[in-house]
Design a protein around this motif. Structure first.
Motif, PDB file in Angstrom:
ATOM      1  N   GLU A 120      73.285  -2.079  85.533  1.00  0.00           N
ATOM      2  CA  GLU A 120      71.885  -2.869  86.020  1.00  0.00           C
ATOM      3  C   GLU A 120      70.864  -1.840  86.293  1.00  0.00           C
ATOM      4  N   GLU A 121      71.202  -0.597  86.766  1.00  0.00           N
ATOM      5  CA  GLU A 121      70.256   0.067  87.472  1.00  0.00           C
ATOM      6  C   GLU A 121      69.692   1.231  86.474  1.00  0.00           C
ATOM      7  N   SER A 122      68.795   1.837  86.557  1.00  0.00           N
ATOM      8  CA  SER A 122      68.074   2.875  85.648  1.00  0.00           C
ATOM      9  C   SER A 122      68.447   4.268  85.949  1.00  0.00           C
ATOM     10  N   ALA A 123      68.285   5.070  85.033  1.00  0.00           N
ATOM     11  CA  ALA A 123      68.729   6.517  85.323  1.00  0.00           C
ATOM     12  C   ALA A 123      67.749   7.084  86.375  1.00  0.00           C
ATOM     13  N   GLU A 124      66.674   6.550  86.521  1.00  0.00           N
ATOM     14  CA  GLU A 124      65.794   7.128  87.784  1.00  0.00           C
ATOM     15  C   GLU A 124      66.441   6.658  89.215  1.00  0.00           C
ATOM     16  N   TRP A 125      66.879   5.649  89.162  1.00  0.00           N
ATOM     17  CA  TRP A 125      67.760   5.335  90.158  1.00  0.00           C
ATOM     18  C   TRP A 125      68.849   6.010  90.658  1.00  0.00           C
ATOM     19  N   ALA A 126      69.718   6.288  89.595  1.00  0.00           N
ATOM     20  CA  ALA A 126      70.906   7.281  89.763  1.00  0.00           C
ATOM     21  C   ALA A 126      70.299   8.491  90.126  1.00  0.00           C
ATOM     22  N   ALA A 127      69.271   9.053  89.679  1.00  0.00           N
ATOM     23  CA  ALA A 127      68.965  10.379  89.776  1.00  0.00           C
ATOM     24  C   ALA A 127      68.317  10.652  91.299  1.00  0.00           C
ATOM     25  N   SER A 128      67.830   9.608  91.521  1.00  0.00           N
ATOM     26  CA  SER A 128      67.063   9.496  93.119  1.00  0.00           C
ATOM     27  C   SER A 128      68.391   9.358  94.147  1.00  0.00           C
ATOM     28  N   PHE A 129      69.548   8.787  93.801  1.00  0.00           N
ATOM     29  CA  PHE A 129      70.500   8.352  94.709  1.00  0.00           C
ATOM     30  C   PHE A 129      71.391   9.858  94.661  1.00  0.00           C
ATOM     31  N   ILE A 130      71.481  10.460  93.687  1.00  0.00           N
ATOM     32  CA  ILE A 130      72.165  11.866  93.765  1.00  0.00           C
ATOM     33  C   ILE A 130      71.243  12.964  94.405  1.00  0.00           C
ATOM     34  N   GLN A 131      70.019  12.671  94.392  1.00  0.00           N
ATOM     35  CA  GLN A 131      69.142  13.787  95.209  1.00  0.00           C
ATOM     36  C   GLN A 131      69.078  13.405  96.712  1.00  0.00           C
ATOM     37  N   LYS A 132      69.016  12.187  96.937  1.00  0.00           N
ATOM     38  CA  LYS A 132      69.135  11.714  98.464  1.00  0.00           C
ATOM     39  C   LYS A 132      70.601  12.042  98.861  1.00  0.00           C
ATOM     40  N   LYS A 133      71.685  11.907  98.180  1.00  0.00           N
ATOM     41  CA  LYS A 133      72.881  12.191  98.781  1.00  0.00           C
ATOM     42  C   LYS A 133      73.521  13.571  98.759  1.00  0.00           C
ATOM     43  N   TYR A 134      72.752  14.499  97.739  1.00  0.00           N
ATOM     44  CA  TYR A 134      73.411  15.704  97.519  1.00  0.00           C
ATOM     45  C   TYR A 134      72.241  16.804  97.611  1.00  0.00           C
ATOM     46  N   GLY A 135      71.100  16.265  97.792  1.00  0.00           N
ATOM     47  CA  GLY A 135      69.990  17.527  97.966  1.00  0.00           C
ATOM     48  C   GLY A 135      69.235  17.615  96.609  1.00  0.00           C
ATOM     49  N   PRO A 136      68.158  18.273  96.760  1.00  0.00           N
ATOM     50  CA  PRO A 136      67.529  18.226  95.415  1.00  0.00           C
ATOM     51  C   PRO A 136      67.796  19.164  94.259  1.00  0.00           C
ATOM     52  N   ALA A 137      68.518  20.321  94.798  1.00  0.00           N
ATOM     53  CA  ALA A 137      69.006  21.170  93.998  1.00  0.00           C
ATOM     54  C   ALA A 137      70.356  20.945  93.205  1.00  0.00           C
ATOM     55  N   ARG A 138      70.173  21.091  91.829  1.00  0.00           N
ATOM     56  CA  ARG A 138      71.306  20.919  91.168  1.00  0.00           C
ATOM     57  C   ARG A 138      71.889  22.409  90.614  1.00  0.00           C
ATOM     58  N   ALA A 139      73.290  22.383  90.514  1.00  0.00           N
ATOM     59  CA  ALA A 139      73.700  23.860  90.186  1.00  0.00           C
ATOM     60  C   ALA A 139      73.356  24.163  88.684  1.00  0.00           C
ATOM     61  N   ASP A 140      73.279  25.436  88.606  1.00  0.00           N
ATOM     62  CA  ASP A 140      72.651  25.766  87.160  1.00  0.00           C
ATOM     63  C   ASP A 140      73.792  25.264  86.067  1.00  0.00           C
ATOM     64  N   HIS A 141      73.400  25.078  84.931  1.00  0.00           N
ATOM     65  CA  HIS A 141      74.454  24.557  84.155  1.00  0.00           C
ATOM     66  C   HIS A 141      73.910  24.814  82.610  1.00  0.00           C
ATOM     67  N   PHE A 142      74.821  25.472  81.802  1.00  0.00           N
ATOM     68  CA  PHE A 142      73.990  25.771  80.481  1.00  0.00           C
ATOM     69  C   PHE A 142      73.275  24.552  79.769  1.00  0.00           C
ATOM     70  N   SER A 143      73.660  23.453  80.000  1.00  0.00           N
ATOM     71  CA  SER A 143      73.162  22.245  79.404  1.00  0.00           C
ATOM     72  C   SER A 143      71.499  22.206  79.825  1.00  0.00           C
ATOM     73  N   ASP A 144      71.255  22.536  80.981  1.00  0.00           N
ATOM     74  CA  ASP A 144      69.594  22.628  81.287  1.00  0.00           C
ATOM     75  C   ASP A 144      68.787  23.381  80.151  1.00  0.00           C
ATOM     76  N   HIS A 145      69.528  24.551  79.740  1.00  0.00           N
ATOM     77  CA  HIS A 145      68.630  25.206  78.715  1.00  0.00           C
ATOM     78  C   HIS A 145      68.932  24.850  77.511  1.00  0.00           C
ATOM     79  N   LEU A 146      69.928  24.308  77.112  1.00  0.00           N
ATOM     80  CA  LEU A 146      70.469  23.738  75.805  1.00  0.00           C
ATOM     81  C   LEU A 146      69.530  22.699  75.478  1.00  0.00           C
ATOM     82  N   LEU A 147      69.126  21.885  76.517  1.00  0.00           N
ATOM     83  CA  LEU A 147      68.186  20.584  76.388  1.00  0.00           C
ATOM     84  C   LEU A 147      67.025  20.934  76.078  1.00  0.00           C
ATOM     85  N   LYS A 148      66.244  21.922  77.101  1.00  0.00           N
ATOM     86  CA  LYS A 148      65.043  22.395  76.711  1.00  0.00           C
ATOM     87  C   LYS A 148      64.911  23.160  75.295  1.00  0.00           C
ATOM     88  N   GLY A 149      65.963  23.740  74.780  1.00  0.00           N
ATOM     89  CA  GLY A 149      65.834  24.288  73.531  1.00  0.00           C
ATOM     90  C   GLY A 149      65.517  23.354  72.370  1.00  0.00           C
TER      91      GLY A 149
END
Length: 752
Positions: A416-445
């Motif tokens: 029932e929630e949006s991806a924006e809601w989930a991303a905001s929750f993650i940021q609030k609970k775990y901080g703004p930084a995400r560990a580097d992952h190869f998928s970050d660059h694959l998706l940009k490619g």
């Protein structure tokens, strides 16, 4: 059972001039770990190379505990003779209807039967000879006269105790490859290699007949451990003291294997892959016998998460757990296949207890939401009711869902929630930084920044399968010759996945200048690379390379792969391409026609055959095939493009223009369609219309030099000198040393 997409991917090579085209070459397809050196665990020729299969009963007297664990496991029940003890479904005159096709299930004495629509469209009685699997579904196998065994698409749900169809959303015709009587459900081709022991497919290409054999019907001891006659003989003799001075014979799988070796050996049945050899002979490694699929659509999401059914391996070797030395048997009992511990206790056997707290997962304790696997091993249903978990063990990334529309575990539960809601929750609970992952660059490619692919394959800390995937996609981008040269350096990478995908990428780039660098790959230690190198030289090689002894040996392995897969439509297609390359047009036509007969929707073979007919001076047959493709795939741009070329060659410019125009309005976008249609309009003195088409093409293919150049021609035809000068500036930015552009600029400036 392997599942195949119905999509057809047709890739044509760049045209040499306006209305001439060349044969497309399609690589047959229907993984990062550190380099596994064969010498690390096969230092000498082991005894099992010479051993024979003796059966599970020979193992029981010494391995009673293991045998009891294995008994009634999914391996044990992978396949059984159909009888009253193995058939779980209701065959007491029951029926099931799917899209108007009725299947009726009944018994005659001790035998089980189904009355349903056969491959000719008529209803017939078919005897059930084998059961297939046990839970959450069981399939049933029917024998055909030519040695084929096919699985019904109507299966039994063992939990709900009801019949259901494995393709509920498809309306399947009786003559389709994906029908139960077609090749997609053929046990010999799709299933047997991993559901029985000592399987030999034994397909005769000339007759189309199978003589498939196995030593045991199910996945028994020797399926994993290898032929055990030497092992059994040693211990039988040791009881009499005759063998005490000798070391025990080695088995293919034993308790002394490294974690990498365990995963490599389980992979042959737990990976989405293509067979390279006629049968698995327990020699070499996984990549000596199979080519695994990369992390590409439609099998995987763009970030590497599972999408289609991919059988764990290529997911697991993406994971940090694999990188840290965790293997299959750290979590699963190797014989019962059950998890070694329940719930979070399994994860806590390695991870510290603070992960199993609300401070970490922010869900109520002792609930489904608090289970580690529901956040880090999200899953999907396959075959309607079979839930499989993603073994890449990822941290949920709803922020990627926001940017790239990839799935995430949070929103699988919080629908029932949006991806924006989930991303905001993650940021609030775990901080703004995400560990580097190869998928970050694959998706940009994937979304236009092709240099991001280089960040993946150049980073040896990333999984090798991710690096190899990035190489393939990077080569599909508009890279420069210098970038291609730098890419060729990865032919020397320690990873077999990276080396192999580099060879394949250089072939797609199509520049023979790299041939000298590819020659050593003909002697690579692993068969998959040697085969890719042979394919490279079949496409781009010179006569001198083909005279090399290394090429002849690798090419022999390549031809074996083609024959092994010749009971697939795609395999027949590849055989046709091979014969065409050899100049054997009649054989090529035969194999293309057989591929189309095998799969009536096999339009990539129709496209190639149509082109071959045209090259042989048979345009009417070519035209008929193209029109058949349009009948089946009316939204496919390439067939309209090819018909446009054909009609232009026949001198029918009206039809040529009509079909080329349609090619510019359909998917996938086709650069050559824009280019050729614009050029045709200019030949017809329709320069304004030509410029309109070019502008639409440049939206799809921005700064493409060919399109920009014919834009210049159109402007010059209309005497638009100032606009032509602007276009020349763009061309000079794209190709600053082009003498013709420089000279034309001087002429135009002088004229102004």
């Amino acid at each position: 059972m392997t599942e195949f997409s119905n999509a057809f991917i047709i890739r044509y090579l760049r045209q040499k001039n306006f209305f001439s085209c060349v044969l497309c070459t399609l690589l047959f397809t229907n993984i990062g770990c550190k380099q596994i050196e064969k010498e690390a665990y096969i230092p000498i020729e082991p005894e099992y190379y010479h051993a024979s299969f003796v059966g599970a009963d020979s193992c029981t007297k010494c391995h009673q505990k293991e045998h009891e664990e294995w008994k009634n496991s999914h391996h044990d029940l992978a396949m059984k003779l159909a009888d009253s003890t193995t058939v779980l479904a209701n065959f007491n005159n029951t029926s099931f209807i799917h899209n108007g096709v009725k299947s009726s299930f009944f018994r005659k004495g001790q035998d089980f039967f189904v009355n349903t629509e056969g491959e000719d469209g008529t209803y017939q009685d078919f005897k059930i000879v084998y059961t297939y699997g046990v839970t959450p579904l069981q399939q049933y196998i029917v024998a055909f006269p030519n040695g084929e065994f096919n699985c019904l698409l109507t299966a039994w749900d063992t939990k709900e105790e009801k019949w259901f169809h494995l393709q509920p959303d498809l309306e399947i015709k009786h003559d389709e490859w994906i029908n139960w009587s077609g090749g997609s459900q053929r046990w010999n081709t799709m299933c047997a290699d991993c559901h029985s022991t000592d399987l030999k497919k034994n397909y005769d290409l000339s007759t189309g007949v199978y003589n498939t054999t196995f030593s045991e019907i199910n996945v028994a001891c020797e399926a994993c451990h290898g032929p055990a006659s030497e092992h059994v003989s040693y211990y039988e003799n040791a009881m009499d003291g005759a063998e005490k001075s000798k070391a025990p014979p080695q088995l293919y799988m034993d308790s002394e294997m490294s974690s990498l070796e365990v995963v490599d050996k389980c992979a042959r049945c737990h990976a989405r892959r293509t067979n390279l050899t006629s049968n698995f002979d327990y020699k070499g490694t996984f990549m000596d016998h199979y080519y695994p699929r990369m992390l590409e659509e439609p099998l995987y999401e763009l970030d590497g998460q599972i999408k289609d059914e991919v059988y764990v391996y290529s997911s697991f070797i993406q994971s940090k757990m694999y990188q840290e030395g965790v293997s299959c048997n750290d979590c699963h009992n190797a014989h019962s296949l059950q998890l070694k511990r329940e719930g979070n206790d399994l994860c806590l056997s390695c991870h510290t207890p603070n992960y199993n707290t609300t401070a970490h997962h922010f869900h109520p304790m002792n609930t489904e939401a608090a289970l580690c696997i529901n956040c880090h091993m999200d899953g999907k249903l396959y075959m309607v009711n079979d839930f499989r978990r993603d073994h890449s063990f990822r941290i949920p990334r709803p922020d990627q869902s926001v940017d790239y529309n990839t799935p995430n575990a949070c929103n699988k539960c919080h629908t029932e929630e949006s991806a924006e809601w989930a991303a905001s929750f993650i940021q609030k609970k775990y901080g703004p930084a995400r560990a580097d992952h190869f998928s970050d660059h694959l998706l940009k490619g994937y979304t236009g920044d092709y240099v991001a692919f280089k960040k993946v394959f150049s980073n040896k800390h990333y999984p090798d399968i991710a690096r190899a995937t990035a190489i393939g996609r990077y080569a599909d981008s508009p890279i420069t010759e210098e970038e291609a040269l730098n890419l060729s350096l990865y032919l020397n990478d320690s990873s077999v996945f990276v080396r192999n995908e580099t060879v394949r990428a250089l072939e797609r780039i199509g520049n023979p200048a790299f041939s000298e660098r590819v020659v050593p790959m003909l002697k690579d230690s692993l068969r998959v690379v040697r085969i890719s190198a042979a394919h490279y030289f079949r496409t781009l090689g010179t006569a001198s390379v083909k005279e090399l002894e290394a090429f002849k040996k690798a090419d022999k392995e390549y031809v074996e792969e083609l024959k092994v897969n010749s009971d697939f439509p795609a395999g027949l297609h590849q055989l046709a391409i091979y014969e065409q390359g050899q100049g054997n047009s009649d054989k090529a036509i035969e194999y293309y026609q057989r591929a189309i007969t095998e799969d009536s929707y096999n339009n990539r073979s129709r496209m190639n055959l149509a082109l071959l007919y045209y090259q042989l001076g048979r345009p009417e047959e070519s035209e008929a095939l193209y029109l058949k493709v349009i009948e089946q795939e009316p939204e496919f741009s390439y067939v309209y493009y090819m018909l446009g070329l054909l009609y232009n060659e026949k001198g029918d410019s009206t039809k040529a223009g009509s079909y080329l125009y349609q090619a510019t309005t359909l998917d996938p976008p086709n650069l050559n369609a824009y280019y050729n249609y614009a050029l045709l309009l200019q030949q017809q003195k329709k320069n304004e219309a030509s410029l309109e088409i070019i502008e639409k093409g440049l939206v799809q293919f921005p700064f493409n030099e060919r399109l920009v150049y014919i834009k210049l021609l159109g402007q010059l035809n209309l005497n638009l000198r100032y606009k032509a000068l602007e276009t020349l500036e763009v061309l000079l930015q794209l190709n600053p040393t082009n003498a013709d552009y420089i000279q034309l600029k001087k002429q135009l400036q002088g004229g102004v």
